[in-house]
Design a protein around this motif. Structure first.
Motif, PDB file in Angstrom:
ATOM      1  N   LEU A 174      -9.454   1.900   5.592  1.00  0.00           N
ATOM      2  CA  LEU A 174      -9.859   2.332   6.608  1.00  0.00           C
ATOM      3  C   LEU A 174      -7.977   1.844   6.764  1.00  0.00           C
ATOM      4  O   LEU A 174      -7.818   1.095   6.222  1.00  0.00           O
ATOM      5  N   ASP A 175      -8.307   2.873   8.179  1.00  0.00           N
ATOM      6  CA  ASP A 175      -6.958   1.846   9.436  1.00  0.00           C
ATOM      7  C   ASP A 175      -6.867   0.895   9.544  1.00  0.00           C
ATOM      8  O   ASP A 175      -5.697   0.425   9.555  1.00  0.00           O
ATOM      9  N   GLN A 176      -7.964  -0.075  10.042  1.00  0.00           N
ATOM     10  CA  GLN A 176      -7.800  -1.261  10.555  1.00  0.00           C
ATOM     11  C   GLN A 176      -7.308  -2.824   9.534  1.00  0.00           C
ATOM     12  O   GLN A 176      -7.263  -1.809   8.177  1.00  0.00           O
ATOM     13  N   PRO A 197     -12.974  -1.431  16.518  1.00  0.00           N
ATOM     14  CA  PRO A 197     -12.357  -2.296  16.434  1.00  0.00           C
ATOM     15  C   PRO A 197     -10.804  -2.843  15.525  1.00  0.00           C
ATOM     16  O   PRO A 197     -10.440  -1.401  14.892  1.00  0.00           O
ATOM     17  N   ASP A 198     -10.104  -3.793  15.909  1.00  0.00           N
ATOM     18  CA  ASP A 198      -8.650  -3.899  14.987  1.00  0.00           C
ATOM     19  C   ASP A 198      -8.662  -4.185  14.165  1.00  0.00           C
ATOM     20  O   ASP A 198      -8.093  -4.373  13.276  1.00  0.00           O
ATOM     21  N   THR A 248      -1.150 -10.818   8.863  1.00  0.00           N
ATOM     22  CA  THR A 248      -0.604  -9.435   9.465  1.00  0.00           C
ATOM     23  C   THR A 248      -1.132  -8.500   7.709  1.00  0.00           C
ATOM     24  O   THR A 248      -0.092  -7.174   8.583  1.00  0.00           O
ATOM     25  N   GLU A 249      -0.898  -8.285   7.149  1.00  0.00           N
ATOM     26  CA  GLU A 249      -1.002  -7.953   6.010  1.00  0.00           C
ATOM     27  C   GLU A 249      -2.451  -6.843   5.675  1.00  0.00           C
ATOM     28  O   GLU A 249      -3.301  -7.240   6.999  1.00  0.00           O
ATOM     29  N   ARG A 250      -2.644  -5.482   5.649  1.00  0.00           N
ATOM     30  CA  ARG A 250      -3.483  -4.204   6.254  1.00  0.00           C
ATOM     31  C   ARG A 250      -4.537  -5.130   5.945  1.00  0.00           C
ATOM     32  O   ARG A 250      -6.001  -4.990   6.067  1.00  0.00           O
ATOM     33  N   ARG A 251      -4.346  -5.149   3.974  1.00  0.00           N
ATOM     34  CA  ARG A 251      -5.693  -5.767   3.110  1.00  0.00           C
ATOM     35  C   ARG A 251      -5.275  -7.290   2.537  1.00  0.00           C
ATOM     36  O   ARG A 251      -4.975  -7.092   2.132  1.00  0.00           O
TER      37      ARG A 251
END
Ligand code: ADP
Ligand code: MG
Length: 231
Positions: free
Chosen positions: A184-186, A157-158, A31-34
């Motif tokens: 990136l925001d994704q 994309p998400d 679930t982490e962003r990166r």
């Protein structure tokens, strides 16, 4: 952030020399962003990465992205989860740069005129505006990787799964592409040999012999990987 779940997901294949396990059954929630994935050549990183958008189907267990089963709802998953390859040439198929981005947008925008405008805006965003009408083959390696990433990110994309996106790049382009990816925001799942990039992520998975052998904070995970390689 999207919820990526690997539920005892493993991959085994039949080879002429007998059955081979490419990834042992693996249970993870990302679930982490990166999230970075590091490990030796042949350890199973690409197998793990490719399962996240259904390029490789798990032979045991299941992979889900926001509840969508990657095997059964592959098309829906691929609209959410973009994948980029080490060699951008694998992805760049059109004669000019703008046409390549337009190709990515073909399902997103039906009007050819609006599609062109969108594609030009995407090129602008990635610093490739002046390359719109030139051949993909005239780009430098760094520009080619930027264009490939622009193409997969054009449809917003998400999740982006990037498999060794900087392996073929020099130091300056590694920095540039790395900054782009990490900004990136994704959600980003980044397979990399660049440990400086891995350290800038929020979580690092270390893959060894078809297993995730370490999973955690970047500093500790990278240190564990270095210790296992360098002794
Ligand atoms: N479809 C396949 N059939 C048989 N062997 C494969 C297949 N895909 C990958 N392999 C092998 O499985 C191992 C793990 O592959 P891979 O996930 O690509 O590793 P990595 O990305 O860490 O280099 C490698 O030894 C590779 O050659
Ligand atoms: Mg690989």
């Amino acid at each position: 952030m999207p919820l990526i779940e690997l539920d005892a997901a493993g991959v085994a294949v039949a080879t002429p020399d007998g059955d081979r396990v490419l990834l042992e059954p693996t249970t993870l929630t990302l679930t982490e962003r990166r999230v970075a994935v590091v490990g030796a050549n042949g350890s199973g990183k690409s197998t793990l990465a490719r399962m996240l958008n259904g390029l490789v189907a798990p032979t045991t267990g299941a992979v889900r992205v926001d509840g969508l089963d990657v095997r059964r709802q592959g098309a829906a998953v691929r609209r959410k989860v973009a994948f980029s390859f080490t060699d951008p040439s694998a992805q760049l198929v059109m004669p000019t740069c703008v046409e390549d981005v337009e190709l990515s947008l073909r399902r997103h925008e039906r009007s050819a005129g609006r599609r062109r405008d969108l594609a030009l805006a995407v090129l602008e965003r990635y610093g490739l505006a002046e390359k719109a009408d030139v051949s993909v083959h005239s780009l430098s390696g760094g520009q080619r990787q930027l264009l490939a990433l622009a193409g997969v990110l054009a449809t917003d994309p998400d999740v982006l799964v990037a498999d060794e996106p900087t392996t073929l790049l020099d130091l300056a382009n590694t920095r540039r592409v790395g900054d782009l990816l990490l900004g990136l925001d994704q959600q980003l799942v980044l397979v990399t040999h660049d440990l400086a990039l891995a350290r800038r992520c929020d979580r690092v998975l270390v893959v060894e012999d078809a297993r995730v052998v370490h999973d955690g904070e970047p500093e500790a995970a990278v240190a564990a990987y270095e210790a296992s390689v360098l002794g």
